[in-house]
Design a protein around this motif. Structure first.
Motif, PDB file in Angstrom:
ATOM      1  N   GLU A  32      -1.598   2.772 -11.451  1.00  0.00           N
ATOM      2  CA  GLU A  32      -0.567   2.038 -12.171  1.00  0.00           C
ATOM      3  C   GLU A  32       0.145   1.564 -10.576  1.00  0.00           C
ATOM      4  N   GLU A  33       0.914   0.501 -10.709  1.00  0.00           N
ATOM      5  CA  GLU A  33       1.202  -0.410  -9.286  1.00  0.00           C
ATOM      6  C   GLU A  33       3.131  -0.904  -9.526  1.00  0.00           C
ATOM      7  N   HIS A  65       4.525  -5.155  -3.917  1.00  0.00           N
ATOM      8  CA  HIS A  65       3.661  -3.842  -4.426  1.00  0.00           C
ATOM      9  C   HIS A  65       3.131  -2.867  -3.902  1.00  0.00           C
ATOM     10  N   SER A 114       0.108  -0.572  -5.360  1.00  0.00           N
ATOM     11  CA  SER A 114      -0.944  -0.261  -5.952  1.00  0.00           C
ATOM     12  C   SER A 114      -1.381   0.773  -5.958  1.00  0.00           C
ATOM     13  N   ASN A 115      -1.582   1.557  -6.486  1.00  0.00           N
ATOM     14  CA  ASN A 115      -1.936   3.108  -7.117  1.00  0.00           C
ATOM     15  C   ASN A 115      -3.568   2.910  -7.790  1.00  0.00           C
ATOM     16  N   VAL A 116      -3.998   1.800  -8.559  1.00  0.00           N
ATOM     17  CA  VAL A 116      -4.347   1.494  -9.836  1.00  0.00           C
ATOM     18  C   VAL A 116      -6.108   2.297  -9.228  1.00  0.00           C
ATOM     19  N   VAL A 150       4.795   6.280  -7.589  1.00  0.00           N
ATOM     20  CA  VAL A 150       3.695   5.314  -8.274  1.00  0.00           C
ATOM     21  C   VAL A 150       2.423   6.242  -9.015  1.00  0.00           C
ATOM     22  N   VAL A 192       6.860  -2.954  -7.815  1.00  0.00           N
ATOM     23  CA  VAL A 192       6.942  -3.718  -7.992  1.00  0.00           C
ATOM     24  C   VAL A 192       7.836  -3.588  -7.236  1.00  0.00           C
ATOM     25  N   LEU A 239      -1.868   4.359  -0.373  1.00  0.00           N
ATOM     26  CA  LEU A 239      -1.803   3.306  -1.647  1.00  0.00           C
ATOM     27  C   LEU A 239      -2.211   1.857  -0.687  1.00  0.00           C
ATOM     28  N   ASN A 297      -1.832  -9.374   2.570  1.00  0.00           N
ATOM     29  CA  ASN A 297      -2.453  -7.705   2.181  1.00  0.00           C
ATOM     30  C   ASN A 297      -3.344  -6.833   3.178  1.00  0.00           C
TER      31      ASN A 297
END
Length: 144
Positions: A28-29, A91, A93-95, A24, A31, A56, A69
């Motif tokens: 970015e994310e 999902h 997510s590493n935003v 990841v 899925v 993450l 979540n």
């Protein structure tokens, strides 16, 4: 022999298990989707590895549209039974980070028929067919 080979090929495909690794990227994310049927039992496990941080943000969108979540996790295990047919989305997510993270994902989907594990259900069917074959062989071989 043909019935035995057919039975083995049917029973071999009753559990779907996958193990994969992916990266990841920072910001970015990713899925991953799992196709599920009603009464499927799912086990999801993953671990996250990074250079400075090994977590993450992770959440699941279930086939009924509900979202759960799990927050920021590094090592994770979750088990659930599916009530609706559809796709379950995982999902990752590493935003909030610029660092790339390596995720090792393992999941297993076990199918159920009438509340019984599919493997057990098919085994019972195979045993009943074999017993019927033996009974017909014995009855046909008796002199009258």
């Amino acid at each position: 022999m043909l019935i035995l080979l057919l039975a083995i090929s049917i029973v071999a495909a009753v559990v779907e298990a996958t193990s994969t690794s992916f990266t990841v990227r920072g910001g970015e994310e990713v899925v991953k989707s799992i196709r599920l049927a009603v009464e499927d039992h799912v086990l999801i496990k993953f671990t996250v590895v990074g250079q400075t941080g090994s977590t993450l943000a992770f959440y699941v969108v279930y086939p009924d549209g509900s979202v759960q979540n799990f927050g920021s996790v590094g090592s994770f295990s979750h088990e659930f039974a599916c009530d609706f047919e559809g796709s379950c989305e995982l999902h990752f997510s590493n935003v909030d980070s610029v660092e790339d993270k390596l995720v090792t994902l393992d999941y297993e989907v076990q199918h159920y028929i009438f509340g019984v594990p599919q493997m057990l259900f098919l085994t019972i069917i195979i045993v009943l067919v074999c017993l019927a074959a033996v009974a017909s062989f014995v009855l046909m071989g008796k002199p009258r």
